[in-house]
Design an enzyme around this catalytic site. Structure first.
Site, PDB file in Angstrom:
ATOM      1  N   ARG A   1      -8.830  -1.369  -0.482  1.00  0.00           N
ATOM      2  CA  ARG A   1      -8.217  -2.670  -0.256  1.00  0.00           C
ATOM      3  C   ARG A   1      -6.725  -2.573  -0.542  1.00  0.00           C
ATOM      4  O   ARG A   1      -6.262  -1.599  -1.127  1.00  0.00           O
ATOM      5  CB  ARG A   1      -8.838  -3.748  -1.173  1.00  0.00           C
ATOM      6  CG  ARG A   1     -10.325  -3.979  -0.997  1.00  0.00           C
ATOM      7  CD  ARG A   1     -10.776  -4.223   0.421  1.00  0.00           C
ATOM      8  NE  ARG A   1     -10.152  -5.342   1.116  1.00  0.00           N
ATOM      9  CZ  ARG A   1     -10.757  -6.464   1.492  1.00  0.00           C
ATOM     10  NH1 ARG A   1     -12.045  -6.618   1.214  1.00  0.00           N
ATOM     11  NH2 ARG A   1     -10.125  -7.406   2.168  1.00  0.00           N
TER      12      ARG A   1
ATOM     13  N   LYS B   1     -15.810  -1.523   3.598  1.00  0.00           N
ATOM     14  CA  LYS B   1     -15.191  -1.877   2.322  1.00  0.00           C
ATOM     15  C   LYS B   1     -16.272  -2.386   1.371  1.00  0.00           C
ATOM     16  O   LYS B   1     -16.950  -3.372   1.680  1.00  0.00           O
ATOM     17  CB  LYS B   1     -14.156  -2.976   2.535  1.00  0.00           C
ATOM     18  CG  LYS B   1     -12.888  -2.539   3.282  1.00  0.00           C
ATOM     19  CD  LYS B   1     -12.083  -3.770   3.685  1.00  0.00           C
ATOM     20  CE  LYS B   1     -10.663  -3.439   4.119  1.00  0.00           C
ATOM     21  NZ  LYS B   1     -10.021  -4.624   4.767  1.00  0.00           N
TER      22      LYS B   1
ATOM     23  N   GLU C   1      -7.303  -0.974  14.864  1.00  0.00           N
ATOM     24  CA  GLU C   1      -8.209  -1.793  14.052  1.00  0.00           C
ATOM     25  C   GLU C   1      -7.907  -3.273  14.262  1.00  0.00           C
ATOM     26  O   GLU C   1      -6.739  -3.664  14.320  1.00  0.00           O
ATOM     27  CB  GLU C   1      -7.993  -1.404  12.581  1.00  0.00           C
ATOM     28  CG  GLU C   1      -8.835  -2.176  11.581  1.00  0.00           C
ATOM     29  CD  GLU C   1      -8.602  -1.651  10.157  1.00  0.00           C
ATOM     30  OE1 GLU C   1      -8.217  -0.469   9.981  1.00  0.00           O
ATOM     31  OE2 GLU C   1      -8.778  -2.425   9.214  1.00  0.00           O
TER      32      GLU C   1
ATOM     33  N   LYS D   1      -9.549   5.570   4.702  1.00  0.00           N
ATOM     34  CA  LYS D   1      -8.285   4.826   4.821  1.00  0.00           C
ATOM     35  C   LYS D   1      -7.965   4.220   3.452  1.00  0.00           C
ATOM     36  O   LYS D   1      -8.761   3.447   2.936  1.00  0.00           O
ATOM     37  CB  LYS D   1      -8.456   3.722   5.869  1.00  0.00           C
ATOM     38  CG  LYS D   1      -7.225   2.862   6.095  1.00  0.00           C
ATOM     39  CD  LYS D   1      -7.554   1.654   6.976  1.00  0.00           C
ATOM     40  CE  LYS D   1      -6.309   0.843   7.235  1.00  0.00           C
ATOM     41  NZ  LYS D   1      -6.600  -0.594   7.465  1.00  0.00           N
TER      42      LYS D   1
ATOM     43  N   GLU E   1       0.821  -1.218   0.000  1.00  0.00           N
ATOM     44  CA  GLU E   1       0.000   0.000   0.000  1.00  0.00           C
ATOM     45  C   GLU E   1       0.849   1.260   0.000  1.00  0.00           C
ATOM     46  O   GLU E   1       0.352   2.366   0.250  1.00  0.00           O
ATOM     47  CB  GLU E   1      -0.967   0.000   1.195  1.00  0.00           C
ATOM     48  CG  GLU E   1      -1.969  -1.147   1.120  1.00  0.00           C
ATOM     49  CD  GLU E   1      -3.092  -1.023   2.132  1.00  0.00           C
ATOM     50  OE1 GLU E   1      -3.187   0.002   2.825  1.00  0.00           O
ATOM     51  OE2 GLU E   1      -3.893  -1.967   2.234  1.00  0.00           O
TER      52      GLU E   1
HETATM   53  P1  PGA Z   1      -6.747  -5.959   2.776  1.00  0.00           P
HETATM   54  O1  PGA Z   1      -6.161  -5.017   3.913  1.00  0.00           O
HETATM   55  O2  PGA Z   1      -7.325  -5.126   1.706  1.00  0.00           O
HETATM   56  O3  PGA Z   1      -5.532  -6.746   2.339  1.00  0.00           O
HETATM   57  O4  PGA Z   1      -7.773  -6.851   3.431  1.00  0.00           O
HETATM   58  C1  PGA Z   1      -6.763  -3.835   4.306  1.00  0.00           C
HETATM   59  C2  PGA Z   1      -7.141  -3.869   5.753  1.00  0.00           C
HETATM   60  O5  PGA Z   1      -6.940  -4.893   6.449  1.00  0.00           O
HETATM   61  O6  PGA Z   1      -7.651  -2.882   6.263  1.00  0.00           O
HETATM   62 ZN    ZN Z   2      -7.906  -4.073   8.325  1.00  0.00          ZN
END
Ligand code: PGA
Ligand code: ZN
Length: 429
Positions: free
Chosen positions: A367, A338, A286, A389, A203
């Site tokens: 993601r 999400k 989180e 986020k 990320e």
């Molecule tokens: P992921 O991670 O998109 O790989 O699930 C993001 C998160 O855990 O917030």
């Molecule tokens: Zn997460």
């Protein structure tokens, strides 16, 4: 009216195949949706349909999902009024017929849902946030930004997944974001000073090479905040995504840091998190406990729930039934949102509404596998969610989102509201 539905396989920021949909309306308006993909997925997420043919892109190709769009979703959508988002989403959900969208694939359904919203907004000549949110949409989200990546986003070189920062006192998104960029660049200097090789994780945050403990991330980040000229806990606070479902041993009911070869009981792990909150300027945590450990989440909330934000991501997977259970059990005080955990725009907006109505804070999130799509920015503003986020401040699939926040703040002008750290007073007493 929807005239054409065009689906294709494109690639995300991890070079994994993903679904993209274009929807063309009578009159020429076009909307596009490109679907993101997670790495540390929750057990209770809607299903991301992949072909599983290991001879093709490691089994990750999405031709079945695309075929489902072409043969099942497109014929049902053509002729429908694109401005009826919830009707269209309900129709797709009923065509799928399963609880977790496993027949057609949440990626197939979400691509269409996003494209329909875009096309309708374009037809009406409105920015997407205004189309989805109406006259009241005005809150530019406070950014939660990754500075160091870990966990599944950095080949598990450390256990904790995200070390992030939140600007607490900025007057606008633009100001707050500039502060975060200063912290990012200062942390780069801190890494160099400590002889850490500079690489970036999935990320865009720094890759945690040669860390001896997870806590080292907190130390380096604190140093980075100071190096940038800010006071931790004042202008800038720390947030963690522990993503602890990834290292929870469900047989033993324990949490295990591989890096440190340490195993914790639920109580010991909650104690560890509390000691971090004591010793560092942490405002948000989180997935402190596993998606399977409601008791742990409730215990953590009992200890910290009036002091900091406690977000459930894998714990809730954007599902109202799971959020409701969390509220009942007093687990967390905030919900990560999400789109692809649930699979349609309508259900995502409903989850945000439900979260707000129960006094929890929604945090709209990208993601770890992302694309040039910036729908989530508009979703955050449309719903006045208050927080976003997206990963770090490097890598363009991240910047397209942050830059869109800057643009929308400018576009809204005096009509924009930026809540800043005051937002947390809704859960911190
Ligand atoms: P992921 O991670 O998109 O790989 O699930 C993001 C998160 O855990 O917030
Ligand atoms: Zn997460």
């Amino acid at each position: 009216t929807i005239q054409k539905v065009i689906a294709r396989q494109v690639f995300d920021s991890r070079a994994n195949p993903t679904v993209e949909v274009d929807i063309v309306l009578e009159g020429g308006a076009i909307g596009r949706g490109t679907v993101p993909s997670g790495a540390s997925k929750g057990l209770y997420e809607a299903l991301e349909l992949r072909d599983g043919d290991t001879s093709n892109l490691g089994g990750k190709s999405v031709h079945k999902a695309i075929q489902n769009i072409q043969t099942i979703l497109a014929p049902a959508l053509i002729g429908k009024d694109a401005t009826k988002q919830s009707e269209i989403d309900e129709l797709m959900v009923s065509l799928d017929g399963t609880e977790n969208k496993s027949r057609l694939g949440a990626n197939a359904i979400l691509g269409c849902s996003m494209a329909v919203a875009r096309a309708a907004a374009q037809q009406m000549g409105l920015p997407l946030f205004r189309y989805l949110g109406g006259a009241n949409a005005k809150i530019i989200p406070v950014p939660m930004v990754q500075i160091i990546g870990g966990g599944a986003h950095a080949a598990n070189s450390i256990d904790v997944q995200d070390f992030l920062v939140i600007p607490m006192q900025a007057a606008s998104f633009e100001d707050g974001f500039a502060q975060v960029v200063n912290v990012y660049n200062a942390t780069k200097r801190v890494f160099e000073r400590h002889g850490k090789p500079l690489a970036i994780a999935d990320e865009g945050g720094f890759w945690p090479t040669a860390f001896k403990t997870n806590e080292e991330g907190l130390q380096l980040l604190t140093e980075g905040i100071l190096e940038a000229g800010y006071t931790p806990g004042k202008e800038i606070c720390i947030a963690l995504d522990i993503a602890s479902s990834e290292f929870y041993d469900k047989e033993r009911g324990t949490y295990r840091f591989e890096l440190e070869d340490r195993e914790f009981t639920r109580e010991a792990f909650v104690d560890l998190i509390c000691s971090w909150v004591e010793n560092y300027s942490i405002i948000s945590i989180e997935d402190g406990c596993s998606e399977l450990d409601w008791e742990g989440s409730a215990l953590l909330t009992k200890r910290l729930g009036t002091k900091i934000q406690l977000i459930g991501d894998d714990l809730f997977t954007t599902r109202i039934d799971r959020i409701a259970k969390g509220i009942e059990l007093h687990a967390c005080n905030s919900v990560l949102i999400k789109m692809n955990q649930i699979g349609t725009i309508t259900e995502t907006l409903d989850a945000i509404e439900f979260t707000k109505n129960h006094g929890y804070l929604p945090v709209v999130s990208a993601r770890s596998g992302e694309t040039e799509d910036d729908t989530i920015v508009h979703l955050a503003i449309a719903s006045n969610a208050g927080q976003l986020k997206v990963g770090s401040v490097a890598r363009t699939e991240r910047l397209v989102k942050w830059n869109e926040c800057i643009r929308m703040e400018q576009q809204l002008g005096d009509g924009a509201v930026y809540p800043s750290g005051a937002l947390f007073s809704r859960v911190i007493h």
